[in-house]
Motif scaffolding. Structure first.
Motif, PDB file in Angstrom:
ATOM      1  N   PHE A  63     -17.865  16.589 161.933  1.00 22.22           N
ATOM      2  CA  PHE A  63     -19.128  16.802 161.248  1.00 22.22           C
ATOM      3  C   PHE A  63     -19.975  15.525 161.252  1.00 22.22           C
ATOM      4  N   VAL A  64     -19.331  14.379 161.017  1.00 24.73           N
ATOM      5  CA  VAL A  64     -20.063  13.108 161.013  1.00 24.73           C
ATOM      6  C   VAL A  64     -20.761  12.890 162.351  1.00 24.73           C
ATOM      7  N   SER A  65     -20.064  13.197 163.438  1.00 24.52           N
ATOM      8  CA  SER A  65     -20.652  13.060 164.771  1.00 24.52           C
ATOM      9  C   SER A  65     -21.844  13.988 164.958  1.00 24.52           C
ATOM     10  N   ARG A  66     -21.688  15.220 164.506  1.00 23.99           N
ATOM     11  CA  ARG A  66     -22.765  16.194 164.668  1.00 23.99           C
ATOM     12  C   ARG A  66     -23.981  15.808 163.834  1.00 23.99           C
ATOM     13  N   HIS A  67     -23.727  15.264 162.652  1.00 23.05           N
ATOM     14  CA  HIS A  67     -24.829  14.847 161.782  1.00 23.05           C
ATOM     15  C   HIS A  67     -25.625  13.707 162.414  1.00 23.05           C
ATOM     16  N   ILE A  68     -24.939  12.784 163.092  1.00 21.63           N
ATOM     17  CA  ILE A  68     -25.630  11.692 163.772  1.00 21.63           C
ATOM     18  C   ILE A  68     -26.604  12.236 164.810  1.00 21.63           C
ATOM     19  N   ILE A  69     -26.187  13.281 165.524  1.00 19.44           N
ATOM     20  CA  ILE A  69     -27.025  13.860 166.573  1.00 19.44           C
ATOM     21  C   ILE A  69     -28.146  14.721 165.991  1.00 19.44           C
ATOM     22  N   ASN A  70     -27.803  15.596 165.058  1.00 22.97           N
ATOM     23  CA  ASN A  70     -28.773  16.592 164.576  1.00 22.97           C
ATOM     24  C   ASN A  70     -29.785  16.038 163.589  1.00 22.97           C
ATOM     25  N   TYR A  71     -29.355  15.108 162.741  1.00 17.85           N
ATOM     26  CA  TYR A  71     -30.263  14.653 161.684  1.00 17.85           C
ATOM     27  C   TYR A  71     -30.982  13.365 162.046  1.00 17.85           C
ATOM     28  N   ASN A  72     -30.350  12.475 162.768  1.00 15.58           N
ATOM     29  CA  ASN A  72     -30.886  11.132 162.910  1.00 15.58           C
ATOM     30  C   ASN A  72     -31.975  10.966 163.947  1.00 15.58           C
ATOM     31  N   ASP A  73     -32.037  11.817 164.934  1.00 13.51           N
ATOM     32  CA  ASP A  73     -32.976  11.599 166.024  1.00 13.51           C
ATOM     33  C   ASP A  73     -34.422  11.453 165.547  1.00 13.51           C
ATOM     34  N   ASP A  74     -34.831  12.266 164.591  1.00 10.50           N
ATOM     35  CA  ASP A  74     -36.233  12.264 164.163  1.00 10.50           C
ATOM     36  C   ASP A  74     -36.400  11.807 162.717  1.00 10.50           C
ATOM     37  N   ASN A  75     -35.391  11.107 162.207  1.00  8.06           N
ATOM     38  CA  ASN A  75     -35.445  10.749 160.789  1.00  8.06           C
ATOM     39  C   ASN A  75     -35.298   9.250 160.550  1.00  8.06           C
ATOM     40  N   THR A  76     -35.879   8.465 161.428  1.00 10.44           N
ATOM     41  CA  THR A  76     -35.878   7.020 161.240  1.00 10.44           C
ATOM     42  C   THR A  76     -36.766   6.657 160.065  1.00 10.44           C
ATOM     43  N   ARG A  77     -36.279   5.765 159.231  1.00 12.73           N
ATOM     44  CA  ARG A  77     -37.037   5.255 158.096  1.00 12.73           C
ATOM     45  C   ARG A  77     -37.175   3.734 158.215  1.00 12.73           C
ATOM     46  N   LEU A  78     -38.098   3.182 157.445  1.00 17.05           N
ATOM     47  CA  LEU A  78     -38.315   1.737 157.443  1.00 17.05           C
ATOM     48  C   LEU A  78     -37.694   1.126 156.199  1.00 17.05           C
ATOM     49  N   VAL A  79     -36.856   0.106 156.416  1.00 14.13           N
ATOM     50  CA  VAL A  79     -36.336  -0.713 155.325  1.00 14.13           C
ATOM     51  C   VAL A  79     -36.944  -2.101 155.464  1.00 14.13           C
ATOM     52  N   VAL A  80     -37.493  -2.593 154.374  1.00 12.95           N
ATOM     53  CA  VAL A  80     -38.108  -3.913 154.352  1.00 12.95           C
ATOM     54  C   VAL A  80     -37.250  -4.844 153.512  1.00 12.95           C
ATOM     55  N   GLU A  81     -36.965  -5.997 154.063  1.00 15.43           N
ATOM     56  CA  GLU A  81     -36.226  -7.035 153.337  1.00 15.43           C
ATOM     57  C   GLU A  81     -37.210  -8.127 152.929  1.00 15.43           C
ATOM     58  N   LYS A  82     -37.202  -8.452 151.650  1.00 13.82           N
ATOM     59  CA  LYS A  82     -38.126  -9.459 151.123  1.00 13.82           C
ATOM     60  C   LYS A  82     -37.377 -10.751 150.832  1.00 13.82           C
ATOM     61  N   VAL A  83     -37.886 -11.838 151.375  1.00 14.20           N
ATOM     62  CA  VAL A  83     -37.275 -13.142 151.156  1.00 14.20           C
ATOM     63  C   VAL A  83     -37.454 -13.542 149.695  1.00 14.20           C
ATOM     64  N   PRO A  84     -36.399 -14.037 149.039  1.00 13.72           N
ATOM     65  CA  PRO A  84     -36.521 -14.462 147.634  1.00 13.72           C
ATOM     66  C   PRO A  84     -37.655 -15.464 147.452  1.00 13.72           C
ATOM     67  N   GLY A  85     -38.411 -15.260 146.375  1.00 10.25           N
ATOM     68  CA  GLY A  85     -39.532 -16.127 146.079  1.00 10.25           C
ATOM     69  C   GLY A  85     -40.876 -15.534 146.442  1.00 10.25           C
ATOM     70  N   TYR A  86     -40.888 -14.527 147.337  1.00  8.73           N
ATOM     71  CA  TYR A  86     -42.140 -13.892 147.737  1.00  8.73           C
ATOM     72  C   TYR A  86     -42.475 -12.679 146.880  1.00  8.73           C
ATOM     73  N   ASP A  87     -41.461 -12.106 146.242  1.00 12.74           N
ATOM     74  CA  ASP A  87     -41.692 -10.887 145.488  1.00 12.74           C
ATOM     75  C   ASP A  87     -40.617 -10.757 144.421  1.00 12.74           C
ATOM     76  N   GLU A  88     -41.003 -10.233 143.256  1.00 15.61           N
ATOM     77  CA  GLU A  88     -40.039 -10.006 142.194  1.00 15.61           C
ATOM     78  C   GLU A  88     -39.357  -8.654 142.391  1.00 15.61           C
ATOM     79  N   GLY A  89     -38.196  -8.501 141.777  1.00 15.62           N
ATOM     80  CA  GLY A  89     -37.479  -7.244 141.854  1.00 15.62           C
ATOM     81  C   GLY A  89     -36.466  -7.242 142.972  1.00 15.62           C
ATOM     82  N   PRO A  90     -35.826  -6.086 143.196  1.00 18.35           N
ATOM     83  CA  PRO A  90     -34.804  -5.959 144.237  1.00 18.35           C
ATOM     84  C   PRO A  90     -35.347  -6.376 145.609  1.00 18.35           C
TER      85      PRO A  90
END
Length: 381
Positions: free
Chosen positions: A43-70
């Motif tokens: 199932f894990v293999s099938r999920h990688i193929i079926n769900y991931n192809d068109d579901n890329t998201r953006l994760v942003v990493e903020k360097v400490p000191g530039y922004d408060e919070g997580p």
């Protein structure tokens, strides 16, 4: 189980494997059968193929000191039009971490305090620390440049992590620089040195803003020789060997990035003198120019490939822009680039508890890979 039961299970897998991880984590509690199914390597293999192809998201990493919070922000809107639909999160431990990159939903974390490397599934919140490598680099030397790769060697059904370290002392002469290559294998949970004398003449591009590129169990890096000759180095997990690819037109490019789109290797550069972008695609072992855009004024550099051939740009006012070559539209994403690192993210159900499932998973003939890591400090004791 009857043939009808087999058909029903196949149909159930096809339906469920198109759902997000958050929903699947809840559905594991429906019944024991669903729980076992969702956790199964099939199932894990099938999920990688079926769900991931068109579901890329953006994760942003903020360097400490530039922004408060997580420090980490996940934007759920895949079009990046509605930035209010975001999720901020902390690393799994309270230490000072940095994201080295990610692949197939697994982030690689570097703990700056302990210099430990960990693998973290953001969607399932599973976390695993890798063993620390006992380096033999003299105390008076330091690592000034490093690159990494993490891939599945399909010939041996084993994960391998490669670290390429340029080591020097306080002297900047070429003869004071050396290159060390170490390899981690999952099956032995250990490190070993890899001979790579051919790398002694290279320095590497790298860093978080330009994540390493993976395609068909091969890792790629843009590098240059000390004679200013620019080339692309690849590392093949199967034969554990480096190979050289010439850059497009055998030219030198000041701001290049690599990416994968439509199962092909892409090369992008921004020519500041002409204010133009040029993109090439690797076809049958040779480069073909696919795109030339410009002049586009007010641009500083290309940052990262996105989806469907589009790519992120940093403006000279430090704003994040997105260019879509299909529509020829350049738009302001609405984020500043100061202290920002970009990560393409595809969630998955891949577990960090390797021992429980990795042997069974390798029996499935579906290519997949995970992100590689590096370590910035070494203990020779």
């Amino acid at each position: 189980m009857t043939s009808n039961d087999d058909f029903s299970e196949d149909l159930l897998i096809e339906i469920l494997s198109r759902l997000p991880v958050k929903s699947l984590m809840r559905y594991k509690f429906v019944c024991r059968f669903w729980c076992a199914l969702i956790k199964s390597p099939r199932f894990v293999s099938r999920h990688i193929i079926n769900y991931n192809d068109d579901n890329t998201r953006l994760v942003v990493e903020k360097v400490p000191g530039y922004d408060e919070g997580p420090p980490y922000v996940l934007f759920h809107d895949e079009t990046l039009v509605d930035l209010s639909n975001d999720e901020r999160f902390e690393p799994p431990t309270r230490h000072d971490h940095e994201l080295l990159g990610n692949c197939n939903g697994l982030f690689c974390l570097h703990d700056k305090n302990s210099n430990r490397i960990s693998i973290w599934n953001l969607a399932t919140r599973e976390f695993r620390a890798l063993p620390k490598w006992k380096g033999e680099i003299p105390r008076h030397k330091w690592v000034y440049q490093l690159n990494f790769g993490f891939e599945l060697d399909s010939s041996s059904n084993d994960y391998k992590i490669i670290f390429i370290l340029n080591v020097t002392d306080d002297n900047t002469r070429k003869d004071s620089v050396s290159t060390e290559v170490i390899l981690y294998t999952l099956s032995t949970d250990s490190w070993r040195y890899l001979k790579a004398n051919e790398l002694s003449d290279y320095s590497f591009l790298g860093g978080q803003q330009s994540e390493n590129t993976y395609l068909d169990r091969i890792c790629y890096w843009i590098a240059w020789r000390y004679n200013n000759c620019q080339e692309i180095l690849s590392f093949h997990m199967r034969d554990e060997a480096f190979h050289v690819i010439k850059c497009p037109d055998n030219s030198y490019f000041p701001n290049p990035i690599l990416g994968v789109y439509d199962n092909s290797l892409h090369f992008l550069d921004f020519d500041r003198s002409e204010s133009c972008f040029e993109k090439w695609v690797m076809k049958e072992g040779s480069w073909t120019k696919q795109l030339s855009v410009g002049p586009i004024l007010g641009v500083l550099r290309a940052l990262e490939f996105w989806k469907n051939g589009s790519f992120f740009i940093e403006s000279n006012t430090n704003q994040l822009l997105l260019y879509d070559p299909n529509t020829r539209v350049l738009r302001d994403v609405g984020l500043g680039t100061d202290g920002l690192f970009l990560h393409r993210y595809k969630e998955s159900l891949i577990s960090t508890e390797w021992e429980d499932w990795v042997v069974d998973f390798f029996d499935i003939p579906i290519p997949w890979h995970i992100l590689g890591v590096y370590q910035t400090d070494f203990d020779s004791s």
